[in-house]
Design a protein around this motif. Structure first.
Motif, PDB file in Angstrom:
ATOM      1  N   GLY A 185       0.815  42.120  65.087  1.00  0.00           N
ATOM      2  CA  GLY A 185       0.039  40.897  64.926  1.00  0.00           C
ATOM      3  C   GLY A 185       0.803  39.620  65.216  1.00  0.00           C
ATOM      4  N   VAL A 186       2.088  39.727  65.518  1.00  0.00           N
ATOM      5  CA  VAL A 186       2.872  38.538  65.862  1.00  0.00           C
ATOM      6  C   VAL A 186       2.658  38.250  67.345  1.00  0.00           C
ATOM      7  N   HIS A 187       2.292  37.040  67.667  1.00  0.00           N
ATOM      8  CA  HIS A 187       2.127  36.617  69.058  1.00  0.00           C
ATOM      9  C   HIS A 187       3.393  35.849  69.423  1.00  0.00           C
ATOM     10  N   LEU A 195      12.179  41.333  63.224  1.00  0.00           N
ATOM     11  CA  LEU A 195      11.437  40.074  63.275  1.00  0.00           C
ATOM     12  C   LEU A 195      10.771  39.849  61.934  1.00  0.00           C
ATOM     13  N   PRO A 196      11.552  39.461  60.904  1.00  0.00           N
ATOM     14  CA  PRO A 196      10.978  39.392  59.577  1.00  0.00           C
ATOM     15  C   PRO A 196      10.065  38.204  59.317  1.00  0.00           C
ATOM     16  N   TRP A 197      10.008  37.209  60.170  1.00  0.00           N
ATOM     17  CA  TRP A 197       9.127  36.085  59.923  1.00  0.00           C
ATOM     18  C   TRP A 197       8.772  35.434  61.230  1.00  0.00           C
ATOM     19  N   PRO A 198       7.710  34.680  61.350  1.00  0.00           N
ATOM     20  CA  PRO A 198       6.661  34.578  60.357  1.00  0.00           C
ATOM     21  C   PRO A 198       5.740  35.781  60.452  1.00  0.00           C
ATOM     22  N   ARG A 199       5.347  36.264  59.348  1.00  0.00           N
ATOM     23  CA  ARG A 199       4.422  37.382  59.283  1.00  0.00           C
ATOM     24  C   ARG A 199       3.009  36.826  59.142  1.00  0.00           C
TER      25      ARG A 199
END
Length: 166
Positions: free
Chosen positions: A106-108, A152-156
């Motif tokens: 869901g991360v763009h 890639l812990p953020w942004p979620r």
């Protein structure tokens, strides 16, 4: 650049030695990448996705706004430090969570980069690299869950808001 041996970024054996080995292997790969325009472009992209600023230590030279080489060199130093500290913490987090507590679903990544204060630097470093920034971002965006090769812990994506109590 030689083909690196894959390093497990998640679900690695929970031992201090495994963490040290993973950190050393990734640090060596990043150090090798630093010697090429392609590697420097991708280090800058990784730094941007992690919100690592272009001047992050009093021991570094403060780069001019368009001094892309110094900006990236400063980020490279921060990335190496980040790698050395990350794996023991990551193993601890996975042990407490009972598995991988982070995701990129869901991360763009293009939108994430567009919001970064260092997006211009990344674009400028990609120009001489011969790589496609759009292509790299598309690869990240379309990678199957669990296959993105960088934590890639953020942004979620934000969790759903709780329903109001009736």
């Amino acid at each position: 650049m030689s083909q690196p041996t894959p390093v497990p970024l998640t679900l690695a054996p929970p031992s201090p030695q495994a963490a040290a080995d993973a950190a050393s292997a990734l640090s060596a790969a990043v150090t090798e990448a630093q010697s090429t325009p392609e590697g420097r472009a991708r280090i800058a992209l990784a730094a941007a996705l992690h919100n690592i600023p272009v001047w992050n230590s009093a021991n570094q030279s403060r780069p001019a706004p368009t001094d892309w080489a110094t900006q990236e060199a400063n980020q490279y130093s921060a990335v190496l430090g980040f790698l050395q500290r990350t794996f023991i913490r990551r193993q601890d987090a996975e042990a407490r969570a009972g598995g991988n507590p982070s995701w990129a679903t869901g991360v763009h990544f293009a939108a994430l980069l567009a919001k970064s204060s260092v997006a211009k630097e990344v674009g400028e470093l990609y120009k001489p690299s011969g790589l496609s920034l759009t292509g790299d971002l598309t690869t990240l965006n379309h990678a199957p869950p669990g296959s993105v090769r960088t934590p890639l812990p953020w942004p979620r994506p934000a969790p759903p808001a709780p329903s109001p109590a009736s």
